[in-house]
Scaffold this motif. Structure first.
Motif, PDB file in Angstrom:
ATOM      1  N   LEU A  63       0.822  -1.206   0.000  1.00  0.00           N
ATOM      2  CA  LEU A  63       0.000   0.000   0.000  1.00  0.00           C
ATOM      3  C   LEU A  63       0.858   1.259   0.000  1.00  0.00           C
ATOM      4  N   HIS A  64       1.966   1.238   0.722  1.00  0.00           N
ATOM      5  CA  HIS A  64       2.814   2.436   0.733  1.00  0.00           C
ATOM      6  C   HIS A  64       3.487   2.622  -0.625  1.00  0.00           C
ATOM      7  N   ALA A  65       3.862   1.531  -1.275  1.00  0.00           N
ATOM      8  CA  ALA A  65       4.442   1.651  -2.614  1.00  0.00           C
ATOM      9  C   ALA A  65       3.440   2.260  -3.586  1.00  0.00           C
ATOM     10  N   VAL A  66       2.191   1.819  -3.532  1.00  0.00           N
ATOM     11  CA  VAL A  66       1.152   2.390  -4.398  1.00  0.00           C
ATOM     12  C   VAL A  66       0.947   3.866  -4.078  1.00  0.00           C
ATOM     13  N   ARG A  67       0.982   4.204  -2.799  1.00  0.00           N
ATOM     14  CA  ARG A  67       0.797   5.593  -2.389  1.00  0.00           C
ATOM     15  C   ARG A  67       1.917   6.479  -2.954  1.00  0.00           C
ATOM     16  N   LEU A  68       3.161   6.029  -2.831  1.00  0.00           N
ATOM     17  CA  LEU A  68       4.288   6.813  -3.329  1.00  0.00           C
ATOM     18  C   LEU A  68       4.239   6.962  -4.851  1.00  0.00           C
ATOM     19  N   ALA A  69       4.010   5.841  -5.535  1.00  0.00           N
ATOM     20  CA  ALA A  69       3.976   5.886  -6.994  1.00  0.00           C
ATOM     21  C   ALA A  69       2.780   6.686  -7.490  1.00  0.00           C
ATOM     22  N   GLY A  70       1.631   6.544  -6.825  1.00  0.00           N
ATOM     23  CA  GLY A  70       0.445   7.250  -7.259  1.00  0.00           C
ATOM     24  C   GLY A  70       0.608   8.756  -7.219  1.00  0.00           C
ATOM     25  N   ARG A  71       1.373   9.255  -6.256  1.00  0.00           N
ATOM     26  CA  ARG A  71       1.505  10.700  -6.134  1.00  0.00           C
ATOM     27  C   ARG A  71       2.620  11.276  -7.004  1.00  0.00           C
ATOM     28  N   SER A  72       3.460  10.411  -7.585  1.00  0.00           N
ATOM     29  CA  SER A  72       4.649  10.939  -8.256  1.00  0.00           C
ATOM     30  C   SER A  72       4.926  10.426  -9.652  1.00  0.00           C
ATOM     31  N   ILE A  73       4.273   9.352 -10.107  1.00  0.00           N
ATOM     32  CA  ILE A  73       4.652   8.794 -11.397  1.00  0.00           C
ATOM     33  C   ILE A  73       4.404   9.770 -12.538  1.00  0.00           C
ATOM     34  N   ARG A  74       3.296  10.494 -12.508  1.00  0.00           N
ATOM     35  CA  ARG A  74       3.029  11.446 -13.583  1.00  0.00           C
ATOM     36  C   ARG A  74       4.064  12.553 -13.604  1.00  0.00           C
ATOM     37  N   ARG A  75       4.466  13.022 -12.432  1.00  0.00           N
ATOM     38  CA  ARG A  75       5.487  14.074 -12.352  1.00  0.00           C
ATOM     39  C   ARG A  75       6.826  13.569 -12.871  1.00  0.00           C
ATOM     40  N   ALA A  76       7.193  12.352 -12.521  1.00  0.00           N
ATOM     41  CA  ALA A  76       8.467  11.807 -12.975  1.00  0.00           C
ATOM     42  C   ALA A  76       8.501  11.645 -14.488  1.00  0.00           C
ATOM     43  N   VAL A  77       7.361  11.279 -15.076  1.00  0.00           N
ATOM     44  CA  VAL A  77       7.285  11.143 -16.529  1.00  0.00           C
ATOM     45  C   VAL A  77       7.359  12.512 -17.197  1.00  0.00           C
ATOM     46  N   ARG A  78       6.658  13.505 -16.634  1.00  0.00           N
ATOM     47  CA  ARG A  78       6.641  14.847 -17.229  1.00  0.00           C
ATOM     48  C   ARG A  78       7.993  15.535 -17.133  1.00  0.00           C
ATOM     49  N   ASP A  79       8.681  15.342 -16.011  1.00  0.00           N
ATOM     50  CA  ASP A  79       9.936  16.055 -15.770  1.00  0.00           C
ATOM     51  C   ASP A  79      10.902  15.130 -15.050  1.00  0.00           C
ATOM     52  N   GLY A  80      11.791  14.515 -15.836  1.00  0.00           N
ATOM     53  CA  GLY A  80      12.731  13.560 -15.260  1.00  0.00           C
ATOM     54  C   GLY A  80      13.688  14.161 -14.263  1.00  0.00           C
ATOM     55  N   SER A  81      13.848  15.477 -14.280  1.00  0.00           N
ATOM     56  CA  SER A  81      14.765  16.120 -13.339  1.00  0.00           C
ATOM     57  C   SER A  81      14.107  16.442 -12.000  1.00  0.00           C
ATOM     58  N   ASP A  82      12.827  16.131 -11.858  1.00  0.00           N
ATOM     59  CA  ASP A  82      12.121  16.343 -10.591  1.00  0.00           C
ATOM     60  C   ASP A  82      12.618  15.295  -9.599  1.00  0.00           C
ATOM     61  N   ILE A  83      13.612  15.669  -8.815  1.00  0.00           N
ATOM     62  CA  ILE A  83      14.284  14.686  -7.971  1.00  0.00           C
ATOM     63  C   ILE A  83      13.373  14.190  -6.848  1.00  0.00           C
ATOM     64  N   ALA A  84      12.431  15.010  -6.403  1.00  0.00           N
ATOM     65  CA  ALA A  84      11.506  14.540  -5.369  1.00  0.00           C
ATOM     66  C   ALA A  84      10.612  13.425  -5.920  1.00  0.00           C
ATOM     67  N   ALA A  85      10.142  13.601  -7.166  1.00  0.00           N
ATOM     68  CA  ALA A  85       9.338  12.553  -7.792  1.00  0.00           C
ATOM     69  C   ALA A  85      10.177  11.309  -8.047  1.00  0.00           C
ATOM     70  N   ARG A  86      11.412  11.523  -8.484  1.00  0.00           N
ATOM     71  CA  ARG A  86      12.315  10.383  -8.715  1.00  0.00           C
ATOM     72  C   ARG A  86      12.567   9.621  -7.419  1.00  0.00           C
ATOM     73  N   GLU A  87      12.722  10.342  -6.332  1.00  0.00           N
ATOM     74  CA  GLU A  87      12.958   9.675  -5.038  1.00  0.00           C
ATOM     75  C   GLU A  87      11.743   8.856  -4.627  1.00  0.00           C
ATOM     76  N   ASP A  88      10.553   9.417  -4.809  1.00  0.00           N
ATOM     77  CA  ASP A  88       9.342   8.661  -4.513  1.00  0.00           C
ATOM     78  C   ASP A  88       9.274   7.378  -5.334  1.00  0.00           C
ATOM     79  N   MET A  89       9.569   7.484  -6.634  1.00  0.00           N
ATOM     80  CA  MET A  89       9.481   6.316  -7.501  1.00  0.00           C
ATOM     81  C   MET A  89      10.551   5.288  -7.161  1.00  0.00           C
ATOM     82  N   SER A  90      11.739   5.758  -6.804  1.00  0.00           N
ATOM     83  CA  SER A  90      12.819   4.853  -6.413  1.00  0.00           C
ATOM     84  C   SER A  90      12.443   4.087  -5.149  1.00  0.00           C
ATOM     85  N   GLN A  91      11.910   4.811  -4.173  1.00  0.00           N
ATOM     86  CA  GLN A  91      11.466   4.164  -2.937  1.00  0.00           C
ATOM     87  C   GLN A  91      10.303   3.219  -3.210  1.00  0.00           C
ATOM     88  N   ALA A  92       9.362   3.642  -4.064  1.00  0.00           N
ATOM     89  CA  ALA A  92       8.210   2.793  -4.380  1.00  0.00           C
ATOM     90  C   ALA A  92       8.647   1.495  -5.029  1.00  0.00           C
TER      91      ALA A  92
END
Length: 409
Positions: free
Chosen positions: A219-248
């Protein structure tokens, strides 16, 4: 009486921005004199391979790089790499890259200490058993999706499908997960690997082998990815989104390592084997349709997943926000578990669309005439299908492929 769950975690993990700096120190712990670094070729072009290799050489080790990695790696490539590792008489293996590089590093480290061919150890057709730990292996993912750094499985492409080698000795001696290594991943790969990670978490949560621990991770992995995957796709340099996806990705890997994946992966393997569809994209193409099919058996738990996916801080695309809110409201209404499942499936369709992945099997050039062969191959993945909360017979599998081929109206 139900027995308690057995939980397995890697011996050592370093997770977070800057963690890659620990690699040379980990190599020194093993006093390795000859190191084999197995890496995706693009990482050499970007300078990542040399940046991580140089501190290892400065520590006194001789390091060779094997960078002839291919997506969805073939059995032939695995055979060649294992032979190369045997001949090199290495002391330690480092895997650097996506799931393909990490899976091959596992095989090289373990099977180089065994007799016979890699084919002898395949799950579906092999006849040999792994008996020795082989070489120490350090796994460093550069994508956020596969979770290979924390699992005991290696996946290979065969002529028509995929097969795996599975054993506890394939687990990493150390996993090093650094979001900074994922910044250069292009949008489509970010999307595919991100959906792969989410699929791991979703299937782990719905698995018949789920436990309270794997549930919390999933559930926490889904929560992290759900809030950040679109941002990571739109802007690969968004390190906060990248960190969320890496942790997820890492957390989802822990979840599915302990609870297992099921129908989505069983049906995705033939897409990779027969049509070379990248694994994450195959999962994305099938995920909503498998969920729709199994919903009668797990609608309530799909409601949990929906809430995690659309939790506070999620970043749906503007066009999706209104329909997501309506779906969530419907899920809480009189329809109960059925409404929650419908809303969850709808949210998955929206997510696939928002991150720009193909919406149907037809988009990959797959004809309706191929669905029977896909069904036959998927039905052989009994190891995966056994974990589904709803038993998937041949007719169910064919119906899922048909729906995914037609695409969402």
């Amino acid at each position: 009486m139900q027995q308690g769950s057995m939980l397995i975690f890697p011996p050592r993990s370093f997770v977070g921005r800057g963690a890659a700096a620990r690699l040379a120190e980990e190599v020194r712990r093993y006093e390795a004199e000859r190191v084999l670094l197995i890496a995706d070729p693009v990482l050499a072009k970007l300078g990542v391979t040399e940046r991580l290799a140089e501190p290892i050489r400065q520590g006194g080790a001789r390091l060779d790089v094997f960078a002839e990695i291919e997506p969805e790696p073939s059995l032939a490539l695995a055979e060649r790499l294992v032979a190369y590792t045997r001949e090199g008489r290495y002391d330690l293996v480092v895997g650097l890259g996506g799931g393909s590089a990490l899976d091959l590093a596992k095989l090289a480290a373990v099977l180089s200490a065994h007799d016979g061919a890699v084919a002898d150890y395949l799950n579906l057709t092999g006849h040999r058993r792994i008996e020795r730990r082989g070489l120490p292996k350090l796994l460093v993912p550069t994508t956020s999706g596969t979770g290979s750094e924390v699992t005991n499985i290696a996946v290979l492409s065969l002529a028509q499908t995929k097969d795996v080698v599975v054993h506890e000795y394939l687990s990493a001696d150390a996993a090093i997960v650094d979001a900074e290594l994922t910044v250069s991943v292009p949008p489509r790969v970010t999307a595919a690997t991100g959906i792969d990670a989410m699929t791991h978490a979703i299937e782990a949560y719905l698995s018949v082998h789920a436990s309270p621990t794997s549930d919390a991770l999933a559930l926490h992995a889904v929560r992290l990815a759900g809030r950040s995957i679109r941002r990571a796709v739109r802007d690969g340099s968004d390190i906060a989104a990248r960190e969320d996806m890496s942790q997820a990705s890492y957390i989802a890997g822990l979840a599915f390592f302990n609870a297992g994946v099921a129908g989505v992966h069983a049906l995705a393997y033939p897409l990779g084997g027969q049509f070379h569809v990248p694994h994450g994209e195959a999962n994305a193409a099938l995920l909503p349709y498998v969920m729709a099919r199994i919903a009668p058996a797990c609608g309530g738990r799909m409601g949990d997943l929906l809430r995690a996916l659309q939790g506070d801080g999620a970043d749906p695309a503007p066009a999706a926000a209104a329909s997501a809110a309506e779906a969530a409201a419907g899920a809480e209404g009189a329809a109960g578990a059925g409404g929650a499942a419908d809303a969850f499936v709808a949210a998955l369709h929206e997510l696939t669309r928002d991150v720009g992945l193909p919406a149907s099997l037809r988009d990959y050039g797959i004809g309706a005439s191929h669905l029977d062969a896909l069904t036959e191959d998927a039905g052989r993945q009994t190891r995966l299908l056994a974990r589904s909360p709803l038993a998937l017979a041949r007719a169910d599998i064919h119906a899922i492929y048909t729906a995914a081929w037609q695409g969402r109206a």
